[in-house]
Design a protein around this motif. Structure first.
Motif, mmCIF file in Angstrom:
data_model
loop_
_atom_site.group_PDB
_atom_site.id
_atom_site.type_symbol
_atom_site.label_atom_id
_atom_site.label_comp_id
_atom_site.label_asym_id
_atom_site.label_seq_id
_atom_site.Cartn_x
_atom_site.Cartn_y
_atom_site.Cartn_z
ATOM 1 N N PRO A 16 3.777 11.849 -0.929
ATOM 2 C CA PRO A 16 5.024 11.810 0.064
ATOM 3 C C PRO A 16 4.597 11.114 1.498
ATOM 4 C CG PRO A 16 4.044 14.088 -0.173
ATOM 5 C CD PRO A 16 3.398 13.349 -1.017
ATOM 6 N N ALA A 17 3.337 11.623 1.956
ATOM 7 C CA ALA A 17 2.893 11.141 3.111
ATOM 8 C C ALA A 17 2.504 9.660 3.402
ATOM 9 C CB ALA A 17 2.018 12.137 3.978
ATOM 10 N N ALA A 18 2.647 8.790 2.581
ATOM 11 C CA ALA A 18 2.133 7.556 2.236
ATOM 12 C C ALA A 18 2.326 6.739 3.429
ATOM 13 C CB ALA A 18 2.652 6.960 0.880
ATOM 14 N N ALA A 19 3.714 6.858 3.891
ATOM 15 C CA ALA A 19 4.326 5.959 4.951
ATOM 16 C C ALA A 19 3.305 6.307 6.136
ATOM 17 C CB ALA A 19 5.664 6.106 5.147
ATOM 18 N N ALA A 20 3.069 7.679 6.691
ATOM 19 C CA ALA A 20 2.585 7.933 7.739
ATOM 20 C C ALA A 20 1.076 7.680 7.735
ATOM 21 C CB ALA A 20 2.750 9.344 7.816
ATOM 22 N N VAL A 21 0.353 7.796 6.436
ATOM 23 C CA VAL A 21 -0.948 7.616 6.205
ATOM 24 C C VAL A 21 -1.323 6.133 6.650
ATOM 25 C CG1 VAL A 21 -2.986 7.397 4.686
ATOM 26 C CG2 VAL A 21 -1.528 9.332 4.625
ATOM 27 N N PHE A 58 0.964 -1.288 -0.125
ATOM 28 C CA PHE A 58 -0.181 -0.066 -0.142
ATOM 29 C C PHE A 58 0.945 1.304 -0.036
ATOM 30 C CE2 PHE A 58 -3.261 -2.913 0.800
ATOM 31 C CZ PHE A 58 -4.519 -2.337 0.798
ATOM 32 N N VAL A 59 1.818 1.020 0.744
ATOM 33 C CA VAL A 59 2.915 2.438 1.046
ATOM 34 C C VAL A 59 3.533 2.401 -0.495
ATOM 35 C CG1 VAL A 59 4.957 3.121 1.863
ATOM 36 C CG2 VAL A 59 3.167 2.278 3.306
ATOM 37 N N GLN A 60 3.945 1.604 -1.141
ATOM 38 C CA GLN A 60 4.731 1.513 -2.251
ATOM 39 C C GLN A 60 3.836 2.123 -3.478
ATOM 40 O OE1 GLN A 60 6.944 -2.052 -3.301
ATOM 41 N NE2 GLN A 60 6.049 -2.860 -1.482
#
Length: 473
Positions: A286-291, A276-278
């Motif tokens: 850019p905030a994918a990891a945090a989301v 999902f992050v990828q």
């Protein structure tokens, strides 16, 4: 009686969960960290054939839910599906299944609690994990001690966050595919699904190893059966919740995986990173990891919340079915004024406090991982017993031919049992699962030996009573 007042069961528990609550709890039980985090490993090992793994396992979990649903429909008064194992397989088998499932819930709750500590430290690295775990556990135990309706409402919103994340992934992926969006890994396209298209791109063993991994991703799907005892209009809800299981699996799992592999070629997916992050990072978020960290945190909190709810009901069920009421079983079998098995919840929560303790002593982590693996493997044993109990139910006077019957029972029932046995047998072949599988066998043997000694002691007591009776004459 007012429509807003919940129906009260004979044992004092309240039927306050609505169809909306149960449906979302069913979704919450189906979707967990196995999809958000674990899918990367299975995709990287099996390629597009991972869809077949999810489809096969989804079908058998659906059949298991139809078997449990059939018994629930006939008798919706029970608080856990384990009650049917006791009813149709005998009290001792029921006790074994009850304690096994409860212990599994406690250890899996501890694992989720440990994960929550790590997820929160993403934002608060200075706060010790044990303190985060203690605070989260306290909040969720207090929530479960309030009312079943409040638990249902919390799970509703937890599930909603997971659904929004999946829909966001699917919409993002479809838009990128339609626009043929260029990424550092190539172009988003349907053709990415067919890269190195072979049944077993990394060998048959890699494909076979995906089955136990995906099996544990589906674990928890049976949680809806634990809510039926406190649901309004249980028979109507059972049909909807169980029948929609397969649709949810197809929609949320299969479609998500298809979209992921259209954006990220399967041979480029990193197994140690959330797919999902990828996808969201490639989409320019850019905030994918945090989301995704927030979503995974929600998934873990949802799993922990459901486990506390379920663990309390299982302890209550074990206590009500105990042979010869002791003070301890009477204590656990009490229902609070607001219709909650409060003592069962509190005792389960107290045992879960071991998780913050383990976080203080890192050396215990290895043993904890093994124990969690054992408890996970034991779930397969309980599922098999539930399927065997269903077969006994079919031959009992309780069977309702006009009820919510399992489709093609004569074929699907033995096939499902054989499949679950095969999954358990496969654990002995996989190096990572072998310790847990042997531990599960040891646990089962320990119960068999305990009950054998108990039966022998009961026979000795009867023999002594018989002899004393003869002497008195």
């Amino acid at each position: 009686m007012s429509q807003t007042q919940p129906t009260i069961n004979e044992d004092g528990t309240h039927r306050s969960l609505s169809n909306r609550h149960v449906q979302m709890i069913a979704i919450g039980g189906t979707i967990g960290t196995g999809l958000f985090l674990g899918a990367g490993t299975t995709i990287s090992q099996t390629g597009p054939s991972v869809l077949l793994v999810y489809l096969i396992l989804g079908l058998f979990f659906f059949l298991m839910m139809r078997a449990i649903g059939e018994m629930l429909y006939a008798d919706p008064s029970q608080h856990t599906f384990v009650a049917y194992i006791a009813k149709y397989m005998g009290p001792r088998t029921g006790q074994f299944a009850g304690w096994t499932y409860w212990l599994g819930l406690v250890f899996l709750s501890m694992a989720e609690l440990t994960a929550i500590g790590n997820y929160v430290q993403f934002w608060l690295p200075q706060v010790p994990a044990w303190l985060i775990e203690l605070c989260v556990l306290s909040v969720l135990v207090l929530l479960n001690l309030s009312t079943a309706k409040l638990f249902g409402e919390t799970e509703f919103w937890f599930a909603m966050i997971k659904i929004v994340a999946i829909i966001a992934l699917i919409v993002t992926g479809v838009v990128m595919t339609i626009n043929h969006t260029s990424t550092p890994l190539g172009q988003a396209a349907i053709s990415n699904l067919f890269i190195e298209l072979r049944a077993f791109p990394k060998g048959f063993m890699a494909f076979a190893a995906a089955f136990p991994m995906v099996f544990f991703a589906f674990q928890g799907i049976e949680f809806i059966s634990i809510t039926i005892g406190e649901a309004k209009e249980p028979r109507r809800i059972i049909r909807k919740a169980v029948n929609n299981t397969l649709i949810r699996i197809l929609l949320f799992y299969i479609l998500s995986l298809v979209v992921i592999m259209m954006i990220v070629p399967w041979n480029s997916i990193k197994p140690d990173k959330s797919p999902f992050v990828q996808v969201f990072q490639l989409a320019g978020l850019p905030a994918a990891a945090a989301v995704i960290n927030a979503v995974v945190l929600t998934a873990a909190a949802s799993a922990l919340n459901s486990s506390i709810f379920s663990a309390g009901r299982h302890l209550y069920q074990i206590a009500t079915e105990a042979e010869g009421k002791s003070r301890f079983s009477s204590f656990l079998a009490r229902i609070s004024r607001n219709g909650i098995p409060a003592h069962g919840i509190l005792l389960s929560g107290m045992l879960m406090l071991l998780a913050p303790f383990i976080s203080l002593f890192r050396g215990v982590g290895g043993a904890f991982t093994i124990v969690t693996g054992i408890s996970s493997d034991l779930y397969i044993v309980v599922y098999i017993l539930a399927m065997l109990a269903h077969r006994r139910y079919r031959k009992s006077p309780d069977f309702m031919p006009s009820g919510f019957v399992m489709p093609a029972y004569s074929i699907t029932s033995p096939l499902s049992i054989a499949f679950f046995v095969l999954i358990f047998a496969s654990l002995f072949v996989m190096p990572d699962d072998r310790a847990g599988a042997f531990g599960a066998i040891a646990w089962c043997l320990a119960f068999v030996i305990f009950y054998a000694f108990q039966a022998r002691r009961e026979r000795d007591v009867k023999d002594v009573d018989s002899l004393s009776g003869q002497n008195s004459h």
